[in-house]
Design an enzyme around this catalytic site. Sequence first.
Site, PDB file in Angstrom:
ATOM      1  N   GLY A  72       5.265  -1.369  -0.952  1.00 54.79           N
ATOM      2  CA  GLY A  72       5.430  -1.693   0.299  1.00 54.79           C
ATOM      3  C   GLY A  72       3.992  -2.566   0.459  1.00 54.79           C
ATOM      4  O   GLY A  72       3.204  -2.395  -0.297  1.00 54.79           O
ATOM      5  N   GLN A 117      -2.863  -6.728   4.545  1.00 56.92           N
ATOM      6  CA  GLN A 117      -3.461  -6.642   3.279  1.00 56.92           C
ATOM      7  C   GLN A 117      -3.506  -7.976   2.553  1.00 56.92           C
ATOM      8  O   GLN A 117      -4.214  -8.246   1.677  1.00 56.92           O
ATOM      9  CB  GLN A 117      -2.499  -5.811   2.439  1.00 56.92           C
ATOM     10  CG  GLN A 117      -2.547  -4.282   2.812  1.00 56.92           C
ATOM     11  CD  GLN A 117      -1.823  -3.588   1.920  1.00 56.92           C
ATOM     12  OE1 GLN A 117      -0.421  -3.391   2.241  1.00 56.92           O
ATOM     13  NE2 GLN A 117      -2.338  -3.014   0.947  1.00 56.92           N
ATOM     14  N   CYS A 134      -2.502   2.981  -2.678  1.00 59.41           N
ATOM     15  CA  CYS A 134      -2.588   1.850  -1.537  1.00 59.41           C
ATOM     16  C   CYS A 134      -3.206   0.804  -2.675  1.00 59.41           C
ATOM     17  O   CYS A 134      -4.098   0.732  -3.414  1.00 59.41           O
ATOM     18  CB  CYS A 134      -3.619   2.179  -0.747  1.00 59.41           C
ATOM     19  SG  CYS A 134      -4.004   0.837   0.610  1.00 59.41           S
ATOM     20  N   LEU A 135      -2.609  -0.537  -2.573  1.00 55.80           N
ATOM     21  CA  LEU A 135      -2.999  -1.604  -3.058  1.00 55.80           C
ATOM     22  C   LEU A 135      -4.336  -1.901  -3.059  1.00 55.80           C
ATOM     23  O   LEU A 135      -4.850  -2.902  -3.713  1.00 55.80           O
ATOM     24  CB  LEU A 135      -1.900  -2.749  -3.326  1.00 55.80           C
ATOM     25  CG  LEU A 135      -0.180  -2.542  -3.908  1.00 55.80           C
ATOM     26  CD1 LEU A 135       0.601  -3.764  -3.519  1.00 55.80           C
ATOM     27  CD2 LEU A 135      -0.513  -2.366  -5.205  1.00 55.80           C
ATOM     28  N   HIS A 162       3.233   4.463   5.886  1.00 55.28           N
ATOM     29  CA  HIS A 162       1.855   4.063   5.321  1.00 55.28           C
ATOM     30  C   HIS A 162       1.683   2.743   5.933  1.00 55.28           C
ATOM     31  O   HIS A 162       0.273   2.185   6.251  1.00 55.28           O
ATOM     32  CB  HIS A 162       1.900   3.976   4.021  1.00 55.28           C
ATOM     33  CG  HIS A 162       0.796   3.475   3.062  1.00 55.28           C
ATOM     34  ND1 HIS A 162      -0.096   4.320   2.339  1.00 55.28           N
ATOM     35  CD2 HIS A 162       0.254   2.132   2.789  1.00 55.28           C
ATOM     36  CE1 HIS A 162      -0.883   3.527   1.588  1.00 55.28           C
ATOM     37  NE2 HIS A 162      -0.695   2.369   2.156  1.00 55.28           N
ATOM     38  N   GLU A 163       2.634   1.678   5.931  1.00 47.65           N
ATOM     39  CA  GLU A 163       2.743   0.273   6.215  1.00 47.65           C
ATOM     40  C   GLU A 163       2.394   0.159   7.690  1.00 47.65           C
ATOM     41  O   GLU A 163       1.496  -0.551   7.904  1.00 47.65           O
ATOM     42  CB  GLU A 163       3.938  -0.545   5.629  1.00 47.65           C
ATOM     43  CG  GLU A 163       4.237  -0.649   4.360  1.00 47.65           C
ATOM     44  CD  GLU A 163       2.955  -0.763   3.351  1.00 47.65           C
ATOM     45  OE1 GLU A 163       1.978  -1.604   3.802  1.00 47.65           O
ATOM     46  OE2 GLU A 163       3.165   0.106   2.200  1.00 47.65           O
ATOM     47  N   HIS A 215      -1.154   0.507   8.187  1.00 44.55           N
ATOM     48  CA  HIS A 215      -1.984  -0.608   7.848  1.00 44.55           C
ATOM     49  C   HIS A 215      -2.001  -1.694   9.151  1.00 44.55           C
ATOM     50  O   HIS A 215      -3.097  -2.296   9.392  1.00 44.55           O
ATOM     51  CB  HIS A 215      -1.447  -1.412   6.757  1.00 44.55           C
ATOM     52  CG  HIS A 215      -1.780  -0.898   5.395  1.00 44.55           C
ATOM     53  ND1 HIS A 215      -3.218  -1.027   5.112  1.00 44.55           N
ATOM     54  CD2 HIS A 215      -1.047  -0.267   4.366  1.00 44.55           C
ATOM     55  CE1 HIS A 215      -3.269  -0.485   3.892  1.00 44.55           C
ATOM     56  NE2 HIS A 215      -2.215  -0.289   3.283  1.00 44.55           N
TER      57      HIS A 215
HETATM   58 ZN    ZN Z   1      -1.769   0.624   1.654  1.00 44.60          ZN
END
Ligand code: ZN
Length: 179
Positions: A47, A52, A90-91, A132-133, A136
Amino acid sequence: MSIRPVHLLGSPVLRERAKEVGGAVDDEVRKLVEDLRETMHAYKGVGLAANQVGATRRVAVVETEGNDLLVLIDPVILEREGEIIEEEGCLSIPDIYGDVKRAANIVVETTSLDGERVRVPASELKSRAIQHEIDHLDGILLLDRLNILTRQFKLRKWKNQRKGETSLLREVPATADEA
Ligand code: ZN
């Protein structure tokens, strides 16, 4: 279409609340969705949210194994059922993982690329990734979902592993399954 650098913990855009797209899904939004999709694939994530990649629109993508790409535009969770604690990554915070409590099953309402509001049920990893997204898009990171002691420990680990690093952009695709 382009693969964009991913903003890392410390970049202020990750703490902003992204703004609603509203009714019209225009070319700018469609390009953002394509960039998110391509960037998510390059980093092998499940995701990715607009913040991000430095955009503050309420747009994200989720793609988990066995499921088609889910485009989230102005997503709203309408129903939550059950609770489940699982490890998340998380990226934007590479190599930091934490156990996060999420609703097990959800129904999310989102605008499709055709501009229609649609309802999508989700469970397991797909449900977790959507939550999660959406976090963000509200400027919330998984660290915020950990208890205070765990959060402090993970933050210290993050700072230690980044000694000497000053860039808040991640340019090189990684290999882990993170969101
Ligand atoms: Zn993340």
